[in-house]
Design a protein around this motif. Structure first.
Motif, PDB file in Angstrom:
ATOM      1  N   LYS A 113       0.841  -1.211   0.000  1.00  8.35           N
ATOM      2  CA  LYS A 113       0.000   0.000   0.000  1.00  8.35           C
ATOM      3  C   LYS A 113       0.871   1.254   0.000  1.00  8.35           C
ATOM      4  CE  LYS A 113      -4.023  -2.086   0.260  1.00  8.35           C
ATOM      5  NZ  LYS A 113      -5.016  -2.022  -0.805  1.00  8.35           N
ATOM      6  N   LEU A 114       1.965   1.223   0.750  1.00  5.34           N
ATOM      7  CA  LEU A 114       2.870   2.378   0.769  1.00  5.34           C
ATOM      8  C   LEU A 114       3.485   2.607  -0.608  1.00  5.34           C
ATOM      9  CD1 LEU A 114       4.598   1.906   4.234  1.00  5.34           C
ATOM     10  CD2 LEU A 114       2.696   3.431   3.643  1.00  5.34           C
ATOM     11  N   LYS A 115       3.738   1.547  -1.344  1.00  7.28           N
ATOM     12  CA  LYS A 115       4.231   1.685  -2.724  1.00  7.28           C
ATOM     13  C   LYS A 115       3.115   2.203  -3.631  1.00  7.28           C
ATOM     14  CE  LYS A 115       7.641  -1.961  -2.367  1.00  7.28           C
ATOM     15  NZ  LYS A 115       7.894  -3.371  -2.583  1.00  7.28           N
ATOM     16  N   ASP A 116       1.918   1.613  -3.485  1.00 10.13           N
ATOM     17  CA  ASP A 116       0.788   2.010  -4.334  1.00 10.13           C
ATOM     18  C   ASP A 116       0.455   3.487  -4.201  1.00 10.13           C
ATOM     19  OD1 ASP A 116       0.570  -0.658  -5.093  1.00 10.13           O
ATOM     20  OD2 ASP A 116      -1.198  -1.050  -3.839  1.00 10.13           O
ATOM     21  N   TYR A 117       0.540   4.006  -2.977  1.00  9.86           N
ATOM     22  CA  TYR A 117       0.130   5.387  -2.707  1.00  9.86           C
ATOM     23  C   TYR A 117       1.322   6.301  -2.436  1.00  9.86           C
ATOM     24  CZ  TYR A 117      -4.150   2.723  -2.016  1.00  9.86           C
ATOM     25  OH  TYR A 117      -5.205   1.864  -2.180  1.00  9.86           O
ATOM     26  N   ALA A 118       2.508   5.860  -2.813  1.00  8.32           N
ATOM     27  CA  ALA A 118       3.747   6.572  -2.481  1.00  8.32           C
ATOM     28  C   ALA A 118       3.695   8.054  -2.856  1.00  8.32           C
ATOM     29  CB  ALA A 118       4.937   5.905  -3.152  1.00  8.32           C
ATOM     30  N   GLY A 119       3.170   8.377  -4.021  1.00  6.80           N
ATOM     31  CA  GLY A 119       3.203   9.759  -4.495  1.00  6.80           C
ATOM     32  C   GLY A 119       1.875  10.493  -4.418  1.00  6.80           C
ATOM     33  N   TYR A 120       0.935   9.974  -3.664  1.00  7.44           N
ATOM     34  CA  TYR A 120      -0.398  10.592  -3.653  1.00  7.44           C
ATOM     35  C   TYR A 120      -0.390  12.036  -3.172  1.00  7.44           C
ATOM     36  CZ  TYR A 120      -3.690   7.076  -5.230  1.00  7.44           C
ATOM     37  OH  TYR A 120      -4.430   6.227  -6.002  1.00  7.44           O
ATOM     38  N   PHE A 121       0.498  12.393  -2.282  1.00 11.39           N
ATOM     39  CA  PHE A 121       0.559  13.797  -1.883  1.00 11.39           C
ATOM     40  C   PHE A 121       1.341  14.610  -2.910  1.00 11.39           C
ATOM     41  CE2 PHE A 121       2.949  17.220   0.317  1.00 11.39           C
ATOM     42  CZ  PHE A 121       1.882  18.090   0.433  1.00 11.39           C
ATOM     43  N   PHE A 122       2.537  14.177  -3.227  1.00 13.59           N
ATOM     44  CA  PHE A 122       3.410  14.992  -4.058  1.00 13.59           C
ATOM     45  C   PHE A 122       3.021  14.995  -5.528  1.00 13.59           C
ATOM     46  CE2 PHE A 122       7.429  16.012  -6.226  1.00 13.59           C
ATOM     47  CZ  PHE A 122       7.705  17.217  -5.595  1.00 13.59           C
ATOM     48  N   ASN A 123       2.624  13.862  -6.072  1.00 16.83           N
ATOM     49  CA  ASN A 123       2.366  13.757  -7.514  1.00 16.83           C
ATOM     50  C   ASN A 123       0.895  13.876  -7.901  1.00 16.83           C
ATOM     51  OD1 ASN A 123       5.054  13.416  -8.134  1.00 16.83           O
ATOM     52  ND2 ASN A 123       4.956  11.201  -8.132  1.00 16.83           N
ATOM     53  N   ALA A 124       0.043  14.200  -6.970  1.00 14.71           N
ATOM     54  CA  ALA A 124      -1.379  14.283  -7.316  1.00 14.71           C
ATOM     55  C   ALA A 124      -1.982  15.643  -6.981  1.00 14.71           C
ATOM     56  CB  ALA A 124      -2.157  13.188  -6.596  1.00 14.71           C
ATOM     57  N   ARG A 125      -1.222  16.504  -6.357  1.00 16.06           N
ATOM     58  CA  ARG A 125      -1.767  17.795  -5.927  1.00 16.06           C
ATOM     59  C   ARG A 125      -2.278  18.627  -7.098  1.00 16.06           C
ATOM     60  NH1 ARG A 125       3.208  19.997  -2.590  1.00 16.06           N
ATOM     61  NH2 ARG A 125       4.232  19.044  -4.362  1.00 16.06           N
ATOM     62  N   TYR A 126      -1.573  18.555  -8.196  1.00 14.15           N
ATOM     63  CA  TYR A 126      -1.925  19.375  -9.352  1.00 14.15           C
ATOM     64  C   TYR A 126      -2.342  18.459 -10.500  1.00 14.15           C
ATOM     65  CZ  TYR A 126       0.891  22.353  -6.389  1.00 14.15           C
ATOM     66  OH  TYR A 126       1.396  23.017  -5.294  1.00 14.15           O
ATOM     67  N   GLY A 127      -3.607  18.092 -10.515  1.00 16.09           N
ATOM     68  CA  GLY A 127      -4.121  17.135 -11.478  1.00 16.09           C
ATOM     69  C   GLY A 127      -4.010  17.579 -12.919  1.00 16.09           C
ATOM     70  N   TYR A 128      -3.839  18.840 -13.150  1.00 18.40           N
ATOM     71  CA  TYR A 128      -3.753  19.368 -14.513  1.00 18.40           C
ATOM     72  C   TYR A 128      -2.352  19.257 -15.099  1.00 18.40           C
ATOM     73  CZ  TYR A 128      -2.022  23.275 -11.759  1.00 18.40           C
ATOM     74  OH  TYR A 128      -1.323  24.037 -10.864  1.00 18.40           O
ATOM     75  N   GLU A 129      -1.336  18.943 -14.266  1.00 18.97           N
ATOM     76  CA  GLU A 129       0.032  18.887 -14.760  1.00 18.97           C
ATOM     77  C   GLU A 129       0.340  17.547 -15.419  1.00 18.97           C
ATOM     78  OE1 GLU A 129       2.589  19.709 -11.434  1.00 18.97           O
ATOM     79  OE2 GLU A 129       2.446  21.875 -11.752  1.00 18.97           O
ATOM     80  N   ALA A 130       1.193  17.591 -16.438  1.00 15.56           N
ATOM     81  CA  ALA A 130       1.696  16.359 -17.043  1.00 15.56           C
ATOM     82  C   ALA A 130       2.461  15.596 -15.970  1.00 15.56           C
ATOM     83  CB  ALA A 130       2.612  16.686 -18.220  1.00 15.56           C
ATOM     84  N   GLY A 131       2.283  14.310 -15.915  1.00 10.20           N
ATOM     85  CA  GLY A 131       2.966  13.507 -14.915  1.00 10.20           C
ATOM     86  C   GLY A 131       2.211  13.368 -13.605  1.00 10.20           C
ATOM     87  N   SER A 132       1.104  14.094 -13.472  1.00 10.72           N
ATOM     88  CA  SER A 132       0.289  13.949 -12.270  1.00 10.72           C
ATOM     89  C   SER A 132      -0.405  12.592 -12.285  1.00 10.72           C
ATOM     90  CB  SER A 132      -0.761  15.062 -12.217  1.00 10.72           C
ATOM     91  OG  SER A 132      -1.574  14.923 -11.071  1.00 10.72           O
ATOM     92  N   ILE A 133      -0.681  12.070 -11.112  1.00 10.10           N
ATOM     93  CA  ILE A 133      -1.415  10.806 -11.033  1.00 10.10           C
ATOM     94  C   ILE A 133      -2.793  11.038 -11.635  1.00 10.10           C
ATOM     95  CG2 ILE A 133      -2.420   9.085  -9.488  1.00 10.10           C
ATOM     96  CD1 ILE A 133      -0.114   9.712  -7.544  1.00 10.10           C
ATOM     97  N   GLY A 134      -3.127  10.256 -12.639  1.00 13.28           N
ATOM     98  CA  GLY A 134      -4.378  10.471 -13.356  1.00 13.28           C
ATOM     99  C   GLY A 134      -5.592   9.897 -12.659  1.00 13.28           C
ATOM    100  N   VAL A 135      -5.518   8.653 -12.258  1.00 12.83           N
ATOM    101  CA  VAL A 135      -6.654   7.992 -11.621  1.00 12.83           C
ATOM    102  C   VAL A 135      -6.324   7.789 -10.152  1.00 12.83           C
ATOM    103  CG1 VAL A 135      -8.087   5.925 -11.571  1.00 12.83           C
ATOM    104  CG2 VAL A 135      -7.295   6.844 -13.768  1.00 12.83           C
ATOM    105  N   MET A 136      -7.137   8.394  -9.312  1.00 12.62           N
ATOM    106  CA  MET A 136      -6.937   8.289  -7.864  1.00 12.62           C
ATOM    107  C   MET A 136      -7.810   7.155  -7.336  1.00 12.62           C
ATOM    108  SD  MET A 136      -4.896  10.908  -7.471  1.00 12.62           S
ATOM    109  CE  MET A 136      -4.841  11.179  -5.733  1.00 12.62           C
TER     110      MET A 136
END
Length: 158
Positions: A113-136
């Motif tokens: 789970k820690l691997k699955d959600y590793a970047g949920y804070f850092f890589n998902a904050r800005y959903g409009y950016e390229a490279g953002s986590i697409g499906v939460m």
């Protein structure tokens, strides 16, 4: 210097505040707020992990009647990725976390789970950016609640 017992209750309380906000969004928000709920859950888990990495950062202020007075503060490891932060925890604490996880929920794959959600804070904050986590995945809230229970179980007994 003052002694800071681990896990740090102060850091856990910060994580609990973000988790509570995420759960309120889940219960009362719309699907438009699910991304923020997931981001808040990721931040909560980051803080729960950092509660095991906390260090006393108090500053000496003065001595009063022979007693040293400090301005209390806590510092924790920098970084945002859950799996990487988890590996920085001292091995005996890491094992205590895993053992407590297993006792609370037999077979729960905490490290996965820690691997699955590793970047949920850092890589998902800005959903409009390229490279953002697409499906939460809203299951991140369950993982955050599980980690909060682990922290509660491992708090020093007074």
């Amino acid at each position: 210097m003052p002694h800071l017992p681990l896990p740090s209750l102060e850091v856990i309380e910060q994580g609990r505040a973000y988790l509570t906000a995420a759960l309120l969004i889940e219960q009362h928000g719309t699907t438009q707020q699910w991304r923020p709920a997931c981001v808040l859950s990721g931040l909560a888990m980051e803080l729960f992990i950092k509660s095991f990495l906390a260090k006393d950062d108090s500053r000496f202020m003065t001595t009063l009647n022979g007693v040293d007075i400090f301005n209390g503060a806590v510092a924790a490891e920098h970084g945002h990725f859950l799996d990487k932060l988890f590996k920085k925890i001292e091995p005996s604490w890491r094992q205590a976390i895993l053992d407590t996880s297993e006792r609370l929920n037999r077979g729960y794959p905490l490290e996965q789970k820690l691997k699955d959600y590793a970047g949920y804070f850092f890589n998902a904050r800005y959903g409009y950016e390229a490279g953002s986590i697409g499906v939460m995945r809203m299951e991140v809230l369950d993982a955050a609640e599980h980690f909060e229970r682990i922290c509660t179980e491992l708090l020093p007994k007074v």
